[in-house]
Design a protein around this motif. Structure first.
Motif, PDB file in Angstrom:
ATOM      1  N   THR A  62      36.384   6.548 -17.156  1.00 30.05           N
ATOM      2  CA  THR A  62      37.362   7.426 -16.515  1.00 30.05           C
ATOM      3  C   THR A  62      38.289   8.041 -17.560  1.00 30.05           C
ATOM      4  OG1 THR A  62      37.267   6.198 -14.437  1.00 30.05           O
ATOM      5  CG2 THR A  62      39.225   7.548 -14.812  1.00 30.05           C
ATOM      6  N   ASN A  63      38.751   7.234 -18.522  1.00 35.16           N
ATOM      7  CA  ASN A  63      39.580   7.766 -19.606  1.00 35.16           C
ATOM      8  C   ASN A  63      38.825   8.815 -20.416  1.00 35.16           C
ATOM      9  OD1 ASN A  63      41.793   6.272 -18.912  1.00 35.16           O
ATOM     10  ND2 ASN A  63      41.574   4.776 -20.564  1.00 35.16           N
ATOM     11  N   PRO A 100      53.314   2.862 -18.707  1.00 36.52           N
ATOM     12  CA  PRO A 100      52.710   3.253 -17.435  1.00 36.52           C
ATOM     13  C   PRO A 100      53.653   4.153 -16.641  1.00 36.52           C
ATOM     14  CG  PRO A 100      52.422   0.920 -17.808  1.00 36.52           C
ATOM     15  CD  PRO A 100      53.367   1.413 -18.869  1.00 36.52           C
ATOM     16  N   ASP A 101      53.082   5.146 -15.993  1.00 36.74           N
ATOM     17  CA  ASP A 101      53.837   6.077 -15.167  1.00 36.74           C
ATOM     18  C   ASP A 101      53.987   5.454 -13.790  1.00 36.74           C
ATOM     19  OD1 ASP A 101      54.877   8.138 -13.686  1.00 36.74           O
ATOM     20  OD2 ASP A 101      53.440   9.630 -14.396  1.00 36.74           O
ATOM     21  N   PHE A 109      48.055   2.835 -17.346  1.00 43.08           N
ATOM     22  CA  PHE A 109      47.750   1.437 -17.058  1.00 43.08           C
ATOM     23  C   PHE A 109      46.432   0.970 -17.678  1.00 43.08           C
ATOM     24  CE2 PHE A 109      50.503   2.825 -13.643  1.00 43.08           C
ATOM     25  CZ  PHE A 109      51.414   1.781 -13.544  1.00 43.08           C
ATOM     26  N   GLY A 110      45.453   1.887 -17.792  1.00 46.71           N
ATOM     27  CA  GLY A 110      44.092   1.504 -18.147  1.00 46.71           C
ATOM     28  C   GLY A 110      43.918   0.910 -19.530  1.00 46.71           C
ATOM     29  N   TRP A 111      44.386   1.597 -20.576  1.00 49.27           N
ATOM     30  CA  TRP A 111      44.149   1.119 -21.938  1.00 49.27           C
ATOM     31  C   TRP A 111      44.832  -0.222 -22.197  1.00 49.27           C
ATOM     32  CZ3 TRP A 111      40.695   0.963 -25.297  1.00 49.27           C
ATOM     33  CH2 TRP A 111      40.943   0.755 -26.652  1.00 49.27           C
ATOM     34  N   PRO A 112      46.101  -0.435 -21.771  1.00 48.99           N
ATOM     35  CA  PRO A 112      46.687  -1.766 -21.948  1.00 48.99           C
ATOM     36  C   PRO A 112      45.898  -2.846 -21.199  1.00 48.99           C
ATOM     37  CG  PRO A 112      48.405  -0.167 -21.502  1.00 48.99           C
ATOM     38  CD  PRO A 112      47.087   0.537 -21.289  1.00 48.99           C
ATOM     39  N   MET A 113      45.407  -2.517 -20.006  1.00 48.18           N
ATOM     40  CA  MET A 113      44.640  -3.488 -19.237  1.00 48.18           C
ATOM     41  C   MET A 113      43.334  -3.835 -19.948  1.00 48.18           C
ATOM     42  SD  MET A 113      43.310  -3.351 -15.288  1.00 48.18           S
ATOM     43  CE  MET A 113      42.861  -1.663 -15.469  1.00 48.18           C
TER      44      MET A 113
END
Length: 139
Positions: A62-63, A100-101, A109-113
């Motif tokens: 998705t990124n 995160p927004d 949120f995605g990359w830190p997760m």
């Protein structure tokens, strides 16, 4: 675009699956390929590991669609001790941590997760242009 299995051996040689995509259906195929890979592994991974793999794949592809030029190539490689998730995209811009927004705009949120869930992550520039984002998950 269709997914292609390069190797189906479940012995000491790695099991590799490749999926290419340029839209939301490609993300769905990538998730399905991740789940299919875990279903073929012997011994089968615990369900939570399979869910984690699907989540990491979903976030990375998705990124790549959202931030990497709109096209991705996913390689899933099952090694004896890890599953390698490698996503190529056309953008030379490196993934980065950002706050995160918390508004309805979303994002961040995605990359830190992915970094919390993976054993290790790496971002490498490709000679042909773009980059590869790689995450290693325990098997």
């Amino acid at each position: 675009m269709k997914s292609t299995t390069i190797s189906s051996s479940l012995t000491a040689s790695p099991v590799v699956t490749v999926v290419r995509g340029d839209s939301a259906p490609g993300v769905s195929r990538a998730r399905q390929a991740a789940r299919a890979l875990t279903d073929r592994l012997i011994p089968a991974p615990p369900p939570e590991m399979a869910d984690t793999l699907v989540l990491v794949v979903s976030e990375l592809v998705t990124n790549a669609l959202r931030h990497g030029g709109g096209v991705f190539s996913l390689r899933l490689t099952a090694h004896l001790d890890a599953i390698e998730v490698a996503v190529d995209d056309a953008s030379p811009r490196m993934a980065r941590m950002r706050a995160p927004d918390l508004t309805d705009a979303g994002g961040g949120f995605g990359w830190p997760m992915v970094n919390r869930l993976a054993r290790a992550t790496a971002i490498t520039s490709r000679r042909a242009g773009g980059k590869t984002v790689t995450a290693f998950l325990p098997r």
